[in-house]
Design a protein around this motif. Structure first.
Motif, PDB file in Angstrom:
ATOM      1  N   VAL A  17     -14.531  -0.946  -4.454  1.00 42.41           N
ATOM      2  CA  VAL A  17     -14.272  -2.166  -3.681  1.00 42.41           C
ATOM      3  C   VAL A  17     -15.606  -2.801  -3.287  1.00 42.41           C
ATOM      4  N   LYS A  58      -5.599  -4.066 -13.027  1.00 41.46           N
ATOM      5  CA  LYS A  58      -4.387  -3.238 -12.824  1.00 41.46           C
ATOM      6  C   LYS A  58      -3.164  -3.900 -13.467  1.00 41.46           C
ATOM      7  N   THR A  61      -9.519  -5.619  -6.150  1.00 39.33           N
ATOM      8  CA  THR A  61      -8.840  -6.831  -6.616  1.00 39.33           C
ATOM      9  C   THR A  61      -9.471  -7.351  -7.909  1.00 39.33           C
ATOM     10  N   VAL A 107      -4.369   2.317  -7.982  1.00 36.25           N
ATOM     11  CA  VAL A 107      -5.091   1.506  -7.006  1.00 36.25           C
ATOM     12  C   VAL A 107      -6.446   1.135  -7.600  1.00 36.25           C
ATOM     13  N   THR A 137      -0.607  -0.993  -6.563  1.00 34.81           N
ATOM     14  CA  THR A 137      -0.624  -1.452  -5.174  1.00 34.81           C
ATOM     15  C   THR A 137      -2.052  -1.591  -4.670  1.00 34.81           C
ATOM     16  N   HIS A 138      -2.222  -2.457  -3.668  1.00 36.95           N
ATOM     17  CA  HIS A 138      -3.508  -2.532  -2.965  1.00 36.95           C
ATOM     18  C   HIS A 138      -3.551  -1.564  -1.801  1.00 36.95           C
ATOM     19  N   ASP A 139      -2.395  -1.015  -1.477  1.00 39.24           N
ATOM     20  CA  ASP A 139      -2.237  -0.277  -0.229  1.00 39.24           C
ATOM     21  C   ASP A 139      -2.333   1.219  -0.521  1.00 39.24           C
ATOM     22  N   SER A 153       4.366  -6.212  -1.543  1.00 35.89           N
ATOM     23  CA  SER A 153       3.186  -6.704  -0.822  1.00 35.89           C
ATOM     24  C   SER A 153       3.479  -7.949   0.014  1.00 35.89           C
ATOM     25  N   GLU A 205       2.769  -4.403  -7.301  1.00 30.61           N
ATOM     26  CA  GLU A 205       2.745  -4.808  -5.895  1.00 30.61           C
ATOM     27  C   GLU A 205       4.099  -5.341  -5.433  1.00 30.61           C
TER      28      GLU A 205
END
Ligand SMILES: Nc1ncnc2c1ncn2[C@@H]1O[C@H](COP(=O)(O)OP(=O)(O)OP(=O)(O)O)[C@@H](O)[C@H]1O
Length: 312
Positions: free
Chosen positions: A300, A88, A84, A81, A239-241, A205, A202
């Motif tokens: 972030v 990654k 953005t 993670v 992943t962003h999650d 996503s 991702e």
């Protein structure tokens, strides 16, 4: 805190006696195969001081990845993670062999990566299907490219379509499937090639939240049982999650604001088998989420502030 500040020393997810940085015994009780690397074998993936500098169209140098150390043990599920644009996907392209590092080393199974390898599978956000071919033909395409005879390739494709619940959809075309079904095709397309290493960028996503949770469970089932005669595939899952990352992984790697380097590594000791919707309710899940978010949230924020500065 269970994080490793700074870069991750190669091979160092656990102490020699099997305990992690916090001194606790890892709870890696996955069903199926793949309980980690047998002693003396090389890690599945290793990046040592890897950097990647791109040339932009204007000729300027853009550093996407900087001095990155990362180790993925055999059979380990690692989630990555980071904010953005931090680097990654670039990290995955280095492991895949699609890009070469500008500096440092990238090893798969102890060997330097020199190009795309047949034992490495990919699942991306976008579907990689031939729209003019049926689902069966799409899943059989990988084994066919690898020289498997047509009948055998189609049989393997049918087996995998059955395992992802799409046996009845073999003769459909990709545009006749839902987003979740297309993702199942993508998983079948990947697992049919029996990958030792699975790179996932991702992959879920674009799906709605419920389908996403279902797909995560299916991925864990497939991963746990995919290689009955060998260690489970080693997975690098971008992943962003953060919830998805914790629910799936053996360890979560937090990247810095770009250029990406490893900020911290958090072991996830939630027992397996896991169901993502119920594991989210475990007190340990909530606690590790809080810890990782404290680390990730800072990066972030840095990324947002940079964006705000360049916008104004
Ligand atoms: N081929 C390329 N040429 C130039 N710059 C690139 C190239 N590929 C990526 N970059 C830049 O490198 C940085 C890292 O990109 P990358 O796609 O790896 O980030 P990411 O963390 O995966 O992003 P996201 O989370 O938004 O998907 C970005 O600033 C991107 O614009």
């Amino acid at each position: 805190m269970d994080s490793t500040s700074g870069t991750t020393p190669p091979h160092d997810d656990s102490k020699p006696d099997g305990r992690d940085h916090a001194g606790r015994t890892p709870a890696r009780t996955r069903t199926g195969t793949g309980s980690g690397a047998p002693p003396g074998t090389a890690p599945a993936v290793e990046l040592r001081g890897a950097s990647k500098v791109f040339r932009t169209p204007s000729g300027a140098a853009h550093t996407a990845v900087r001095d990155l150390d990362l180790t993925v043990a055999q059979g380990e599920f690692v989630a990555v993670v980071g904010p953005t644009g931090c680097g990654k996907s670039t990290t995955l392209t280095l492991v895949s062999g699609l890009e070469e590092p500008t500096e440092g080393e990238v090893l798969v199974g102890g060997e330097p990566v020199t190009g795309i390898r047949p034992d490495v599978g990919f699942v991306f956000q976008q579907d990689a299907v031939f729209p003019w071919r049926t689902v069966l033909s799409n899943v059989a395409a990988g084994p066919r490219f690898r020289g498997v005879p047509k009948d055998r390739a189609r049989q393997r494709a049918r087996d995998w379509l059955g395992r992802v619940g799409l046996a009845a959809f073999a003769d459909r075309y990709p545009h006749q499937l839902s987003g979740g079904q297309r993702k199942r095709v993508a998983l079948a397309q990947t697992f049919v090639n029996d990958p030792a290493i699975l790179l996932m960028d991702e992959p879920f996503s674009a799906l709605d939240v419920q389908t996403r949770a279902l797909m995560s469970d299916e991925l864990l089932d497939l991963w746990g049982g995919s290689r009955p005669d060998a260690a489970a595939a080693s997975v690098v899952f971008v992943t962003h999650d953060l919830e998805e990352a914790i629910a799936l992984a053996d360890k979560v790697v937090v990247m810095t604001a770009g250029p990406a380097t490893v900020k911290a590594v958090f072991p996830v000791r939630l027992p397996r088998p896991r169901k993502v919707e119920s594991v989210r309710l475990e007190p340990e899940f909530v606690e590790i989420h809080r810890e990782i978010w404290a680390s990730l949230g800072e990066e972030v924020r840095i990324t947002r502030e940079r964006g705000a500065r360049s916008d104004h």
